[in-house]
Design an enzyme around this catalytic site. Sequence first.
Site, PDB file in Angstrom:
ATOM      1  N   ASP A 180       0.897  -0.980  -0.026  1.00 22.53           N
ATOM      2  CA  ASP A 180      -0.092   0.223   0.020  1.00 22.53           C
ATOM      3  C   ASP A 180       1.124   1.188   0.133  1.00 22.53           C
ATOM      4  O   ASP A 180       1.408   1.653   1.077  1.00 22.53           O
ATOM      5  CB  ASP A 180      -0.913   0.118   1.186  1.00 22.53           C
ATOM      6  CG  ASP A 180      -1.944   1.076   1.175  1.00 22.53           C
ATOM      7  OD1 ASP A 180      -2.116   1.741   0.085  1.00 22.53           O
ATOM      8  OD2 ASP A 180      -2.573   1.558   2.298  1.00 22.53           O
ATOM      9  N   CYS A 183      -0.022   4.753   2.777  1.00 22.88           N
ATOM     10  CA  CYS A 183      -0.801   3.982   3.543  1.00 22.88           C
ATOM     11  C   CYS A 183      -1.681   4.726   4.314  1.00 22.88           C
ATOM     12  O   CYS A 183      -2.538   4.078   5.251  1.00 22.88           O
ATOM     13  CB  CYS A 183      -0.127   2.769   4.203  1.00 22.88           C
ATOM     14  SG  CYS A 183       1.019   3.189   5.457  1.00 22.88           S
ATOM     15  N   GLY A 184      -1.685   5.984   4.484  1.00 27.64           N
ATOM     16  CA  GLY A 184      -2.353   6.620   5.453  1.00 27.64           C
ATOM     17  C   GLY A 184      -2.273   5.989   7.194  1.00 27.64           C
ATOM     18  O   GLY A 184      -1.164   5.737   7.661  1.00 27.64           O
ATOM     19  N   GLY A 186      -3.552   3.445   7.938  1.00 26.71           N
ATOM     20  CA  GLY A 186      -3.359   1.863   7.953  1.00 26.71           C
ATOM     21  C   GLY A 186      -4.890   1.037   7.706  1.00 26.71           C
ATOM     22  O   GLY A 186      -4.426  -0.021   7.801  1.00 26.71           O
ATOM     23  N   THR A 204       4.757   5.283   4.078  1.00 27.58           N
ATOM     24  CA  THR A 204       4.228   6.362   4.195  1.00 27.58           C
ATOM     25  C   THR A 204       5.575   7.355   4.544  1.00 27.58           C
ATOM     26  O   THR A 204       6.655   6.914   5.073  1.00 27.58           O
ATOM     27  CB  THR A 204       3.296   6.773   5.629  1.00 27.58           C
ATOM     28  OG1 THR A 204       3.061   7.827   5.717  1.00 27.58           O
ATOM     29  CG2 THR A 204       3.902   6.130   6.764  1.00 27.58           C
ATOM     30  N   CYS A 366     -13.665  22.223  -1.774  1.00 26.24           N
ATOM     31  CA  CYS A 366     -13.224  21.027  -2.596  1.00 26.24           C
ATOM     32  C   CYS A 366     -14.768  20.044  -2.844  1.00 26.24           C
ATOM     33  O   CYS A 366     -14.929  19.645  -3.713  1.00 26.24           O
ATOM     34  CB  CYS A 366     -12.434  19.898  -1.647  1.00 26.24           C
ATOM     35  SG  CYS A 366     -10.541  20.569  -1.827  1.00 26.24           S
TER      36      CYS A 366
END
Length: 402
Positions: A180, A183-184, A186, A204, A366
């Site tokens: 990933d 992965c931010g 997780g 990351t 956004c």
Amino acid sequence: MVLEKTFYKMMLSKSFPFPVKVTYWDGKSKVYGNGNPGLEIVFNEKIPITDITRNASLALGEGYMDKKIEIKSTNGSDKQAIQKLILGAYQSADSFMRNSKFRKFMPKAKKHTEKQNQADIHSHYDIGNEFYKLWLDPTMTYSCAYFTNGNTDDLEAAQIAKVHHILKKLNPQKGKTFLDIGCGWGTLMLTAAKEYDLKVTGVTLSEQQYKLVNQKIKAMGLQDQAEVLLEDYRELKDRKFDYITSVGMFEHVGSENLSGYFADIAKYLNDNGIALIHGITRQQGGASNAWIDKYIFPGGYIPGLQEIVGDIVENNLQITDMETLRRHYQRTLEIWDKNFNAIRDKAQEMMGERFCRMWDLYLQACAASFESGNIDVIQYLLTKGPSGEKLPMTRSYMLTEK
């Protein structure tokens, strides 16, 4: 003052497809458009004409952050006044949002070296885990959710649904390897390990994310099945994986590195490997925004659809499936903004009023951009070589219960 008001009238009178009330710094008001206005723009101070003509997005964004500008509904009840106003600006062909006179100078392209990437990621994602915990859902997922039941899903359910939607598209086989990229915090990689029995690696550049994912790995007892690396994805060298995902990542690599990004995905995939790349794309062509670049995502660049597809095929990856989730991201952002404003007092104690005005503007702007179709988010399902028997003949497998 007459010259300035004439300029403001030129900028605002045709920028919206509905009537808007404008109150100027001298207290006088003017309604542009026919009918009763539902929205009001208040200029507490003059924004210099030269700043607006240099870059309207940056000048007006900073003006809102500094309380030189207020945006509100005329009855005081609309909590999404910014989103509605910006949506209207996107919808009007004569808007300052579309007029080249008001966006002459775009942010200079940055060199996306590994050092620069780390600094850019740190400026946004390392604000602090405690800040993001205030308004994200419990999964700590900071990307587009997937609302399987329209607007009735809550955010946590929609984020979990997104994770499974991505993983099911890969048609993963137990015991295989999974990477990933970006992965931010997780949730995707750890779901792949725990529920799909994959051997996972997350990458990351955020120290805050790295620490939290490591804590989760230990708490879930996944030390033998999951790892997270605090490094640039380009440092993986000769490692190979059966599956790769990357969610909300390629927006950060820069236009000059997009081809190299997909080249690395191809390099890290085993033969006949499968990748799911999820990212914000402009169907109208690539673009950047000076205000977003300065305050939200330094070095960010939204690539055009043709650009993305070209880079994919040039790196010998095959497109097996594409899915647009534009309306899902609009809904995600609207919930995030609602959550953020519900805890705004706490956020203001942590980050200050100017930051909170900036963050509210960012989320609503956004949402408006997705709602208008100015930007999209697309999932690209890619294979290294023909998909063959790795994927079923029809898309129905993606929609079945796990």
